[in-house]
Scaffold this motif. Structure first.
Motif, PDB file in Angstrom:
ATOM      1  N   ALA A  52      -3.185  10.869   5.864  1.00 60.82           N
ATOM      2  CA  ALA A  52      -2.440   9.899   6.671  1.00 60.82           C
ATOM      3  C   ALA A  52      -1.793   8.836   5.785  1.00 60.82           C
ATOM      4  CB  ALA A  52      -3.376   9.237   7.675  1.00 60.82           C
ATOM      5  N   LYS A  53      -0.664   8.313   6.239  1.00 54.65           N
ATOM      6  CA  LYS A  53       0.015   7.240   5.522  1.00 54.65           C
ATOM      7  C   LYS A  53      -0.807   5.959   5.634  1.00 54.65           C
ATOM      8  CE  LYS A  53       4.378   4.680   5.448  1.00 54.65           C
ATOM      9  NZ  LYS A  53       5.715   4.520   6.089  1.00 54.65           N
ATOM     10  N   PRO A  54      -0.955   5.201   4.544  1.00 51.64           N
ATOM     11  CA  PRO A  54      -1.753   3.968   4.595  1.00 51.64           C
ATOM     12  C   PRO A  54      -1.223   3.004   5.653  1.00 51.64           C
ATOM     13  CG  PRO A  54      -1.235   4.549   2.323  1.00 51.64           C
ATOM     14  CD  PRO A  54      -0.423   5.459   3.189  1.00 51.64           C
ATOM     15  N   ALA A  55      -2.130   2.397   6.405  1.00 48.68           N
ATOM     16  CA  ALA A  55      -1.755   1.431   7.430  1.00 48.68           C
ATOM     17  C   ALA A  55      -1.342   0.112   6.779  1.00 48.68           C
ATOM     18  CB  ALA A  55      -2.917   1.206   8.389  1.00 48.68           C
ATOM     19  N   SER A  56      -0.536  -0.664   7.461  1.00 51.98           N
ATOM     20  CA  SER A  56      -0.045  -1.930   6.913  1.00 51.98           C
ATOM     21  C   SER A  56      -1.170  -2.913   6.641  1.00 51.98           C
ATOM     22  CB  SER A  56       0.974  -2.553   7.877  1.00 51.98           C
ATOM     23  OG  SER A  56       0.395  -2.768   9.153  1.00 51.98           O
ATOM     24  N   ASP A  57      -2.231  -2.889   7.486  1.00 49.74           N
ATOM     25  CA  ASP A  57      -3.339  -3.809   7.247  1.00 49.74           C
ATOM     26  C   ASP A  57      -4.127  -3.412   6.001  1.00 49.74           C
ATOM     27  OD1 ASP A  57      -4.289  -1.505   8.440  1.00 49.74           O
ATOM     28  OD2 ASP A  57      -5.853  -2.538   9.581  1.00 49.74           O
ATOM     29  N   GLU A  90       1.269   0.913  -1.328  1.00 51.85           N
ATOM     30  CA  GLU A  90       1.237   2.012  -0.367  1.00 51.85           C
ATOM     31  C   GLU A  90       1.163   3.357  -1.088  1.00 51.85           C
ATOM     32  OE1 GLU A  90       4.492   3.760   2.646  1.00 51.85           O
ATOM     33  OE2 GLU A  90       3.793   1.738   3.171  1.00 51.85           O
ATOM     34  N   GLN A  91       1.893   3.469  -2.186  1.00 50.49           N
ATOM     35  CA  GLN A  91       1.857   4.707  -2.968  1.00 50.49           C
ATOM     36  C   GLN A  91       0.475   4.932  -3.565  1.00 50.49           C
ATOM     37  OE1 GLN A  91       4.065   4.870  -6.744  1.00 50.49           O
ATOM     38  NE2 GLN A  91       4.972   6.783  -6.043  1.00 50.49           N
ATOM     39  N   PHE A  92      -0.124   3.872  -4.093  1.00 50.05           N
ATOM     40  CA  PHE A  92      -1.456   3.975  -4.683  1.00 50.05           C
ATOM     41  C   PHE A  92      -2.479   4.379  -3.636  1.00 50.05           C
ATOM     42  CE2 PHE A  92      -5.571   1.917  -5.443  1.00 50.05           C
ATOM     43  CZ  PHE A  92      -5.930   2.518  -6.646  1.00 50.05           C
ATOM     44  N   LEU A  93      -2.460   3.705  -2.488  1.00 48.59           N
ATOM     45  CA  LEU A  93      -3.415   4.030  -1.425  1.00 48.59           C
ATOM     46  C   LEU A  93      -3.176   5.445  -0.896  1.00 48.59           C
ATOM     47  CD1 LEU A  93      -3.528   0.653   0.557  1.00 48.59           C
ATOM     48  CD2 LEU A  93      -5.200   1.538  -1.088  1.00 48.59           C
ATOM     49  N   GLY A  94      -1.913   5.858  -0.852  1.00 46.39           N
ATOM     50  CA  GLY A  94      -1.606   7.220  -0.431  1.00 46.39           C
ATOM     51  C   GLY A  94      -2.190   8.242  -1.383  1.00 46.39           C
ATOM     52  N   ASN A  95      -2.055   7.985  -2.691  1.00 42.41           N
ATOM     53  CA  ASN A  95      -2.641   8.879  -3.690  1.00 42.41           C
ATOM     54  C   ASN A  95      -4.163   8.918  -3.569  1.00 42.41           C
ATOM     55  OD1 ASN A  95      -0.172   9.537  -4.808  1.00 42.41           O
ATOM     56  ND2 ASN A  95      -0.231   7.876  -6.305  1.00 42.41           N
ATOM     57  N   GLN A  96      -4.745   7.742  -3.323  1.00 42.30           N
ATOM     58  CA  GLN A  96      -6.194   7.653  -3.155  1.00 42.30           C
ATOM     59  C   GLN A  96      -6.638   8.461  -1.935  1.00 42.30           C
ATOM     60  OE1 GLN A  96      -8.052   3.748  -2.024  1.00 42.30           O
ATOM     61  NE2 GLN A  96      -8.921   3.894  -4.074  1.00 42.30           N
ATOM     62  N   GLY A  97      -5.878   8.364  -0.844  1.00 42.75           N
ATOM     63  CA  GLY A  97      -6.194   9.132   0.355  1.00 42.75           C
ATOM     64  C   GLY A  97      -6.094  10.626   0.112  1.00 42.75           C
ATOM     65  N   PRO A 156       2.027   6.791 -10.324  1.00 41.69           N
ATOM     66  CA  PRO A 156       1.366   5.646 -10.953  1.00 41.69           C
ATOM     67  C   PRO A 156       0.655   4.772  -9.940  1.00 41.69           C
ATOM     68  CG  PRO A 156       3.608   5.919 -11.778  1.00 41.69           C
ATOM     69  CD  PRO A 156       3.441   6.870 -10.621  1.00 41.69           C
ATOM     70  N   ALA A 157      -0.429   4.143 -10.362  1.00 42.33           N
ATOM     71  CA  ALA A 157      -1.197   3.267  -9.479  1.00 42.33           C
ATOM     72  C   ALA A 157      -0.418   2.008  -9.173  1.00 42.33           C
ATOM     73  CB  ALA A 157      -2.526   2.917 -10.149  1.00 42.33           C
ATOM     74  N   ALA A 158      -0.875   1.303  -8.148  1.00 34.95           N
ATOM     75  CA  ALA A 158      -0.194   0.072  -7.743  1.00 34.95           C
ATOM     76  C   ALA A 158      -0.205  -0.962  -8.839  1.00 34.95           C
ATOM     77  CB  ALA A 158      -0.857  -0.489  -6.488  1.00 34.95           C
ATOM     78  N   SER A 159      -1.218  -0.926  -9.699  1.00 35.71           N
ATOM     79  CA  SER A 159      -1.295  -1.910 -10.775  1.00 35.71           C
ATOM     80  C   SER A 159      -0.196  -1.724 -11.798  1.00 35.71           C
ATOM     81  CB  SER A 159      -2.656  -1.822 -11.472  1.00 35.71           C
ATOM     82  OG  SER A 159      -2.855  -0.538 -12.000  1.00 35.71           O
ATOM     83  N   ASN A 160       0.568  -0.624 -11.718  1.00 35.03           N
ATOM     84  CA  ASN A 160       1.673  -0.396 -12.639  1.00 35.03           C
ATOM     85  C   ASN A 160       3.010  -0.721 -11.984  1.00 35.03           C
ATOM     86  OD1 ASN A 160      -0.008   0.503 -14.650  1.00 35.03           O
ATOM     87  ND2 ASN A 160      -0.013   2.599 -13.899  1.00 35.03           N
ATOM     88  N   ALA A 161       2.969  -1.531 -10.922  1.00 32.93           N
ATOM     89  CA  ALA A 161       4.178  -1.784 -10.157  1.00 32.93           C
ATOM     90  C   ALA A 161       5.195  -2.601 -10.933  1.00 32.93           C
ATOM     91  CB  ALA A 161       3.826  -2.520  -8.863  1.00 32.93           C
TER      92      ALA A 161
END
Length: 307
Positions: A111-116, A236-243, A290-295
């Protein structure tokens, strides 16, 4: 070569492909067709080249593919496709491709990460976002043997300046290199960032390195916050990869638990002794973004001097 042979042998079988898109021929080699799909795969393997590359570039790759096909045909004519080692390599490639694609398809169901969830991630890492900084660090990489690392660590903590440290290292005949670098928060490993964010200008920390330890002295820092609007897409990309990773891990465990695995030969006793068989095997490695920390864009500007 194994992959080429697999493709060549597969063309001989009287089985219609499930997906004919991209199956149009781009060349024929002694009667065997090379398809647009095969060319697209070959283009993807070329560093920095896109599948929609210009005709001239695509022609160069196609010529390479033609050369491979000619050699593969010679290999088949020499019955190398019946060599047990070649057969094993082809089967290994087939198994890897099938397993990888199965897991990729499963990952696409995440699933796509939720905004919250994006907001929570942003709020939980102020050093990366709301309180983000760019740090100027004086770095000294010290080649310290294991039995002297505690001693070096103590001196880094006790000396007030990097100049005092380099003088001490020279007196101890310890090899070192020094450089000044500028790193945004996301360019530092999380544990290093936590330490750097906690010190004041002029203070130093010690972190492990490949050949010893590294002393990092904070020269200065500049505030460079990232808003949620700026960082949201990367989070969102990082959380998506994590999911997707979680989906793969859960699926891997489920299908392993449902499989009947019987170790044979010398591995039977080893498995019995270690209790193996219930844990999932390692999933094929899948590329992730790439992880969100590489934004943020890279801010490193290094100059190195060897001592």
């Amino acid at each position: 070569m194994a992959a080429t042979l697999l493709a060549a042998c597969g063309q001989k079988k009287d089985v219609a492909p499930a997906d004919t898109a991209g199956s149009e021929a781009v060349a024929k080699v002694n009667g065997d067709e090379l398809t647009a799909n095969q060319l697209s795969i070959a283009l993807l393997k070329q560093r920095g080249m896109r599948p929609d590359a210009g005709d001239a570039q695509a022609k160069q790759v196609l010529d390479q593919l033609i050369d491979e096909q000619i050699v593969a045909q010679k290999a088949v004519a020499a019955k190398l496709d019946q060599d047990p080692k070649v057969v094993a390599q082809i089967e290994a490639a087939r198994r890897d491709i099938l397993a990888r694609r199965f897991l990729e398809a499963a990952a696409e169901t995440a699933a796509k990460p939720a905004s919250d969830a994006v907001q929570k991630f942003y709020d939980s890492r102020p050093a990366l976002f709301a309180q983000r900084k760019v740090y100027t660090l004086q770095r000294i990489d010290i080649q310290a043997p294991d039995d002297r690392r505690t001693e070096v660590d103590a001196h880094v903590q006790s000396l007030k300046t990097s100049a005092e440290l380099t003088d001490w290292l020279k007196s101890q005949k310890l090899q070192f290199t020094t450089k000044q670098e500028q790193d945004a928060a996301e360019q530092l490993p999380p544990l290093v960032l936590d330490k750097v964010a906690a010190i004041k200008e002029g203070q130093s920390i010690v972190v492990p390195s490949q050949f010893g330890v590294s002393a990092l002295t904070l020269v200065s820092s500049a505030s460079a916050p990232k808003s949620l609007a700026d960082a949201g897409a990367a989070i969102e990309q990082f959380l998506g990869n994590q999911g997707r990773r979680e989906v793969i891990m859960n699926l891997q465990k489920t299908i392993r638990d449902g499989a009947k695995v019987e170790y044979q030969g010398r591995f039977a006793a080893l498995a019995a002794a270690t209790g193996d068989g219930a844990s999932p095997a390692s999933a094929p490695s899948l590329s992730v973004a790439p992880a969100a920390s590489n934004a943020a864009p890279s801010a490193s500007q290094n100059s190195s001097t060897k001592k």
